[in-house]
Write a protein that holds these residues in place. Sequence first.
Motif, short mmCIF file in Angstrom:
data_model
loop_
_atom_site.label_atom_id
_atom_site.label_comp_id
_atom_site.label_asym_id
_atom_site.label_seq_id
_atom_site.Cartn_x
_atom_site.Cartn_y
_atom_site.Cartn_z
N ALA A 92 29.76 38.83 33.19
CA ALA A 92 31.06 39.39 32.80
C ALA A 92 32.24 38.63 33.41
O ALA A 92 33.39 38.88 33.03
CB ALA A 92 31.14 40.85 33.22
N ILE A 93 31.98 37.71 34.32
CA ILE A 93 33.07 37.08 35.06
C ILE A 93 34.08 36.35 34.16
O ILE A 93 35.30 36.54 34.31
CB ILE A 93 32.52 36.15 36.16
CG1 ILE A 93 31.96 37.00 37.31
CG2 ILE A 93 33.60 35.19 36.68
CD1 ILE A 93 31.30 36.21 38.42
N PRO A 94 33.66 35.52 33.20
CA PRO A 94 34.66 34.86 32.35
C PRO A 94 35.56 35.85 31.61
O PRO A 94 36.78 35.64 31.51
CB PRO A 94 33.82 34.03 31.39
CG PRO A 94 32.54 33.78 32.13
CD PRO A 94 32.29 35.04 32.90
N HIS A 95 34.96 36.91 31.08
CA HIS A 95 35.75 37.92 30.37
C HIS A 95 36.72 38.63 31.31
O HIS A 95 37.90 38.82 30.99
CB HIS A 95 34.82 38.93 29.70
CG HIS A 95 35.54 40.04 29.01
ND1 HIS A 95 36.27 39.85 27.85
CD2 HIS A 95 35.67 41.36 29.32
CE1 HIS A 95 36.80 41.00 27.46
NE2 HIS A 95 36.46 41.94 28.34
N VAL A 122 40.36 37.70 48.36
CA VAL A 122 41.70 37.27 47.93
C VAL A 122 42.56 36.90 49.14
O VAL A 122 43.34 35.93 49.09
CB VAL A 122 42.37 38.35 47.06
CG1 VAL A 122 43.81 37.98 46.75
CG2 VAL A 122 41.59 38.56 45.76
N LEU A 123 42.43 37.64 50.23
CA LEU A 123 43.20 37.29 51.44
C LEU A 123 42.82 35.90 51.94
O LEU A 123 43.69 35.11 52.35
CB LEU A 123 42.95 38.31 52.54
CG LEU A 123 43.74 39.62 52.48
CD1 LEU A 123 43.28 40.55 53.60
CD2 LEU A 123 45.24 39.38 52.58
N GLU A 124 41.53 35.57 51.93
CA GLU A 124 41.10 34.23 52.34
C GLU A 124 41.71 33.17 51.43
O GLU A 124 42.18 32.12 51.90
CB GLU A 124 39.57 34.14 52.31
CG GLU A 124 38.91 34.82 53.48
CD GLU A 124 37.40 34.63 53.50
OE1 GLU A 124 36.83 34.58 54.60
OE2 GLU A 124 36.79 34.53 52.41
N TYR A 125 41.70 33.44 50.14
CA TYR A 125 42.25 32.49 49.16
C TYR A 125 43.75 32.30 49.37
O TYR A 125 44.28 31.18 49.32
CB TYR A 125 41.95 33.02 47.76
CG TYR A 125 42.63 32.30 46.63
CD1 TYR A 125 42.12 31.09 46.15
CD2 TYR A 125 43.75 32.84 46.01
CE1 TYR A 125 42.74 30.44 45.08
CE2 TYR A 125 44.36 32.20 44.94
CZ TYR A 125 43.85 30.99 44.49
OH TYR A 125 44.45 30.35 43.44
N GLU A 180 37.96 33.12 38.34
CA GLU A 180 36.51 33.16 38.16
C GLU A 180 35.79 32.89 39.48
O GLU A 180 34.80 33.56 39.82
CB GLU A 180 36.08 32.15 37.10
CG GLU A 180 36.50 32.53 35.69
CD GLU A 180 36.01 31.53 34.65
OE1 GLU A 180 35.20 30.64 35.00
OE2 GLU A 180 36.44 31.63 33.48
N GLU A 181 36.28 31.92 40.23
CA GLU A 181 35.64 31.59 41.51
C GLU A 181 35.80 32.73 42.52
O GLU A 181 34.89 33.01 43.29
CB GLU A 181 36.24 30.30 42.06
CG GLU A 181 35.59 29.81 43.35
CD GLU A 181 34.09 29.57 43.23
OE1 GLU A 181 33.39 29.66 44.26
OE2 GLU A 181 33.62 29.28 42.09
#
Length: 380
Positions: A346-349, A288-291, A373-374
């Motif tokens: 499980a990622i989409p959920h 998340v920090l990279e994003y 999701e990514e």
Amino acid sequence: MNAFTFQVPQNILFGMGCLERLPELLSKSGSRHTLIISDRGLERLGAVERIIRLCEAGGVAHTEYLDVMPNPTDRCVDAAVECYRQCGATSIVALGGGSPMDVAKAVGVLVTHGGHIMDYEGAGRVPGPIVPVVAIPTTAGTGSEVTAFSVIVDEARAYKLTVFSYELIPRYALLDPSMIMTLPPSVAASTGVDAMIHAMEAYLSRDASPFSDAMAEKALELIGGNLRAFTACRENEQAAGAMLVGAMFAGIAFAWARLGNVHAMSHPVSALFGVAHGVANAILLPTVLEYNALADTGRYARLLYLLTGRREENFRPQMLVDEIRSLLTELGLPTRLSEVGVTEEAIPHMAADAMKSGNVLANPRQSVQRDIEELYRKAM
């Protein structure tokens, strides 16, 4: 500068031995019978017995509800509510990390205002004060002793719901370093990183204010300077005290600035796969920090300085990411979601659930479900 408000509507006591004042605080609250909400692990460690002895010495009747589990459920809350009503308690002692405190706050709401915890999901739905709660943290992590949140798993939806109201802030918080000096190193590491992330996300939040910034900066200074030492030796009284106070300041910071994508994404991981909250946060943080680096306005450099004391002349946001990755490796924490049993299917959920969190709105970089999701896939 955006408009902001804040208040600090509770009494916080810190210091070795301050736990001894528990009977006095219960008496000030007008309570002669308290429900101690905790877990079996703390019972085995003797922490619950320590509270019982203090209550008995101070003439305070007590009943115990000790079946709180990690990632507590609505069923757990209902059982604790029934215990409270049957024993005739008039206050609650919340002993533990975030889980007992989340349950204690939820119980406080329901025994005062009735209904089910799902009725209060979201912000501002608690209509008034709740019964007195005295919070005693046994980890330097969640900061729940000073926050206005209760996070409970709705079993029917396999979803972590959040109740947010300033009525939930405990009346008293007792921060006694002796209560965290017997933690296993893995728990000291994961809960300490959780506190660090609270401060980091509050500092980067779009809802940050000068007040929350001040709390977050002091939290990061204390945690950055003591997390390694405390994990290495929990009997280090100075490090234990610094971590406990740092976690408290971090809790105040995010109570008023909210968090970001790390917490929005970690809640589904915990709800679906039973991963400890601090561990889930730690795994997600570097990704998340990279994003979020695209949205950096200079705060990444400040974060690196607060955590390490280093000023880099040719700073790049990746330097902060690399520092965090190095820290997590040193502490022995998992670094990939696949290591803790999370599956690609499980990622989409999980992403859909994460998007329901108000923390996504406070994240410095705007996000849609496809982005979440990514991020999960990168963290796998």
